[in-house]
Design a protein around this motif. Sequence first.
Motif, PDB file in Angstrom:
ATOM      1  N   ASP A 132     -19.969  23.369 -35.081  1.00 60.63           N
ATOM      2  CA  ASP A 132     -20.730  22.224 -34.576  1.00 60.63           C
ATOM      3  C   ASP A 132     -21.850  21.878 -35.554  1.00 60.63           C
ATOM      4  OD1 ASP A 132     -22.721  24.135 -34.203  1.00 60.63           O
ATOM      5  OD2 ASP A 132     -22.473  24.236 -32.034  1.00 60.63           O
ATOM      6  N   GLU A 134     -25.170  21.888 -35.310  1.00 58.27           N
ATOM      7  CA  GLU A 134     -26.261  22.849 -35.439  1.00 58.27           C
ATOM      8  C   GLU A 134     -25.835  24.046 -36.298  1.00 58.27           C
ATOM      9  OE1 GLU A 134     -25.392  21.397 -32.664  1.00 58.27           O
ATOM     10  OE2 GLU A 134     -27.179  20.238 -32.145  1.00 58.27           O
ATOM     11  N   SER A 138     -27.435  25.214 -39.922  1.00 56.29           N
ATOM     12  CA  SER A 138     -27.871  26.593 -40.116  1.00 56.29           C
ATOM     13  C   SER A 138     -27.189  27.200 -41.337  1.00 56.29           C
ATOM     14  CB  SER A 138     -27.552  27.425 -38.866  1.00 56.29           C
ATOM     15  OG  SER A 138     -27.902  28.771 -39.053  1.00 56.29           O
ATOM     16  N   VAL A 168     -34.305  19.422 -41.836  1.00 55.01           N
ATOM     17  CA  VAL A 168     -33.285  19.775 -40.840  1.00 55.01           C
ATOM     18  C   VAL A 168     -32.960  18.601 -39.931  1.00 55.01           C
ATOM     19  CG1 VAL A 168     -32.863  21.138 -38.763  1.00 55.01           C
ATOM     20  CG2 VAL A 168     -33.708  22.253 -40.825  1.00 55.01           C
ATOM     21  N   ARG A 169     -33.996  17.912 -39.466  1.00 53.91           N
ATOM     22  CA  ARG A 169     -33.761  16.817 -38.517  1.00 53.91           C
ATOM     23  C   ARG A 169     -32.859  15.746 -39.120  1.00 53.91           C
ATOM     24  NH1 ARG A 169     -37.559  12.619 -36.190  1.00 53.91           N
ATOM     25  NH2 ARG A 169     -38.990  13.244 -37.816  1.00 53.91           N
ATOM     26  N   VAL A 172     -29.249  17.090 -39.240  1.00 59.13           N
ATOM     27  CA  VAL A 172     -28.610  17.061 -37.919  1.00 59.13           C
ATOM     28  C   VAL A 172     -28.220  15.629 -37.563  1.00 59.13           C
ATOM     29  CG1 VAL A 172     -28.995  17.379 -35.448  1.00 59.13           C
ATOM     30  CG2 VAL A 172     -29.756  19.134 -37.056  1.00 59.13           C
TER      31      VAL A 172
END
Length: 223
Positions: A132, A134, A138, A168-169, A172
């Motif tokens: 997925d 996330e 990671s 990161v945002r 995503v």
Amino acid sequence: MAVTDEAILKIKDMILTGEIGPGDRLPPEKELSEHLGLSRSSLREAVKALEVIRVLDVRRGDGTYVTSLEPRLLLEAMSFVVDLHDDQSVLEIFAVRRILEPAAASLAARNVDPEILERLRTVVTGVDDATDVEGLVSHDLEFHRGIAEATGNAYLASLIDSISGHTVRARVWRGITEENAVDRTLHEHHAILDAIAIGDADLAHALTLTHVSGVEHWLRSAL
């Protein structure tokens, strides 16, 4: 020059000359102020400032110590500033990544240790198309952190790690909205790692530049 700034420079000089080093305890305030020719108040302000940037560690009831001076500590102040970014300034962070990470991949290709290479290979092969968003992000963070560590340059690794987490945002967001993001990211990671494995610094640099620039280009379009 402000008296506090002078005090900071004098303490810095004590560290640079080896008079005090990582883990050492500073002399008592009265003794140190006399040694440096400063007032105790200006010395106190200098210590507070150096504590904020993690050069000194003030332990109540024990004394003031020089920290380990490890890169990860000294770069925490910069990380705090980056935390305050908005959506527009994250583009500037990507621009910094676009400079640093290809250089790190190139350096890793020249210096990579077989053990680190094997660990990176495990990181890459441990992800598949069913991962997925996330999980992908990671993995992406771990992959780029591993390459930075493979350079053998602790300051570069800490600098990349301190700014990478702040994108990161955007990663995503891209993973959710852009088709085949997982497959494309994994393909690019495999290619970068293969270039590092064969010691091709120029190819590793070019592939990493394309990889980071792709997310940056997408974000510019999205904003």
